[in-house]
Design a protein around this motif. Structure first.
Motif: not given
Length: 450
Positions: A81-88, A205-207, A355-357, A363-367
């Protein structure tokens, strides 16, 4: 850029906006963390009933090994759910994401009822309290479903974030949203312009490119923030919370298991409330020192108690009050530091363009960490003794203390540019429109959008 400063000043100089819609929207949004708290808190009172089949409400019975999976499987959901939250949020907006997130919550509680931390902490206390009162895990699931149902219903009565709407070019809807949150007669045009300028600066902003990870102002913050997310979970908070009633049963506490867990829940709520008032005065770094140091000492005390008990020491019998005291200190210490500050530091140290990445990676490390420590907690106790797990987590918290002392900087009262300068060999001017914009407006106007 001068126009940006002028627009933010104009926002501050106008009449105060209407607060009631904003408070309502905040309450609805925060019900999500309350619902998460009920999920975290549910396992502690429900697990002993499922292992012992003490309520006799069904033929369902789980072993201690299965209970380890029952307690830790939530972390797998968090990992997905962590990475999915940003996409949603990007595609559905804040409101749409709130509604979508309620579906798995409701589905999970409905399935349990039929088949088998401030708000987060309140949710845990909520589950602990009803778990003690009901002593019936299916009805407890129904009760825990109610906050999510309220969350879902409330989401239909709020407006989408004006930031999301303006980003999608839906200007009139964004204007209506601002009027909803600020007041019908509130002049929203300056704020509309402010948000538009922020979004334009973000687009320009430069990617980030892979080679940019070598830059000190990007690499060093990552090497600080990501280990903090690891230490947050390897403090032992998840397995101790999920297995709290088992711990009190094994300790032979003089208080009932349920009452002990409720006391812990109250302590967590109170300590979470305290940190809100002291975090900007005490500083992030000091609170991390205090948190990791005290959690380490409290777990050492808990480990010593169970070591004495495993050796049939008479001293353990006279110290039956010690587990409640040490776990109370542990929960309090965790709540004032490692519960929230790692995420806060991540937001303050990480440059905007990554920041987004970084948040998704954190979140991945946390879970993953939460899953590992929770699923291995009971097997570790059975293999090496109850005390072994507590000494292990004691060592991890001590290691976290050393890490914070050596590497974590203080961010209290500093702008993004001042923080970024700490990680560069030579101080430089902001290199991107977004960085210039953010630094210029940080001290004068702070908002994350409704």
């Amino acid at each position: 850029m001068d126009q940006i400063g002028a627009s933010t000043s104009a926002i501050l100089d106008r009449d105060a906006p209407s607060l009631l819609p904003q408070l309502f929207a905040t309450l609805v949004a925060s019900m999500g963390t309350f619902s998460m708290g009920t999920v975290i808190g549910y396992a502690a009172p429900a697990s002993p009933q499922l292992v012992d089949n003490s309520t006799h409400v069904s033929n369902l019975h789980i072993t201690l090994e299965e209970n380890a999976w029952f307690s830790s499987i939530m972390s797998i959901g968090g990992l997905a759910g962590g990475p999915l939250g940003g996409v949603l949020m990007k595609n559905l907006g804040r409101k749409g994401t709130i509604i979508a997130s309620c579906i798995p919550y409701l589905s999970g509680w409905i399935l349990i009822g039929s088949v088998a931390q401030l708000n987060l902490s309140l949710g845990i206390l909520y589950a602990f309290t009803f778990g003690a009162a009901l002593n019936h895990w299916p009805w407890l699931a129904v009760v825990c479903m109610l906050p999510t149902a309220m969350h879902l219903i409330g989401a239909f009565f709020i407006k989408e974030s004006p930031y999301v709407l303006l980003a999608k070019g839906r200007n009139e809807e964004a204007r209506e949203s601002l009027h909803f949150y600020r007041g019908k007669n509130y002049n929203v045009e300056n704020e509309m312009r402010y948000i538009s300028e922020f979004l334009n600066a973000t687009k320009q902003n430069k990617k980030l490119q892979l080679k940019d990870l070598k830059k000190p102002y990007i690499l060093k913050p990552l090497l600080i923030c990501l280990p903090l997310m690891f230490f947050q979970q390897f403090s032992g908070i998840s397995p101790i919370t999920f297995n709290m009633i088992f711990i009190f049963k094994e300790a032979g506490s003089t208080l009932s298991d349920s009452l002990s867990s409720i006391i812990i829940g109250v302590v967590e709520v109170v300590s979470t409330g305290i940190v809100i008032f002291i975090i900007d005065k005490a500083g992030r770094r000091f609170l991390l020192f205090l948190s990791s140091g005290c959690t380490s000492l409290s777990l050492m005390g808990l480990g010593i108690f169970f070591y004495l008990k495993s050796n049939n020491s008479e001293l353990a019998e006279t110290l039956r009050w010690l587990p409640l005291l040490t776990i109370t200190i542990f929960i309090f210490s965790y709540a004032i530091g490692f519960a929230s500050i790692p995420g806060m530091i991540l937001n303050e140290l990480i440059p905007p363009n990554i920041k987004e990445g970084a948040v998704s990676t954190g979140a991945i490390i946390k879970w993953i960490s939460s899953f590992i420590v929770t699923v291995t907690f009971s097997p570790l106790q059975q293999a090496l003794g109850d005390f072994s797990a507590y000494f292990f987590f004691c060592g991890m918290n001590a290691l976290a203390f050393v890490f914070c002392f050596l590497f974590v900087p203080e961010t209290k009262g500093k702008t993004l540019e001042e923080i970024g300068a700490q990680f560069r060999k030579k101080e430089r001017k902001p290199s991107t429109n977004l960085e210039i914009y953010t630094v210029k407006t940080t001290k004068s106007f702070t908002t994350d959008g409704v």
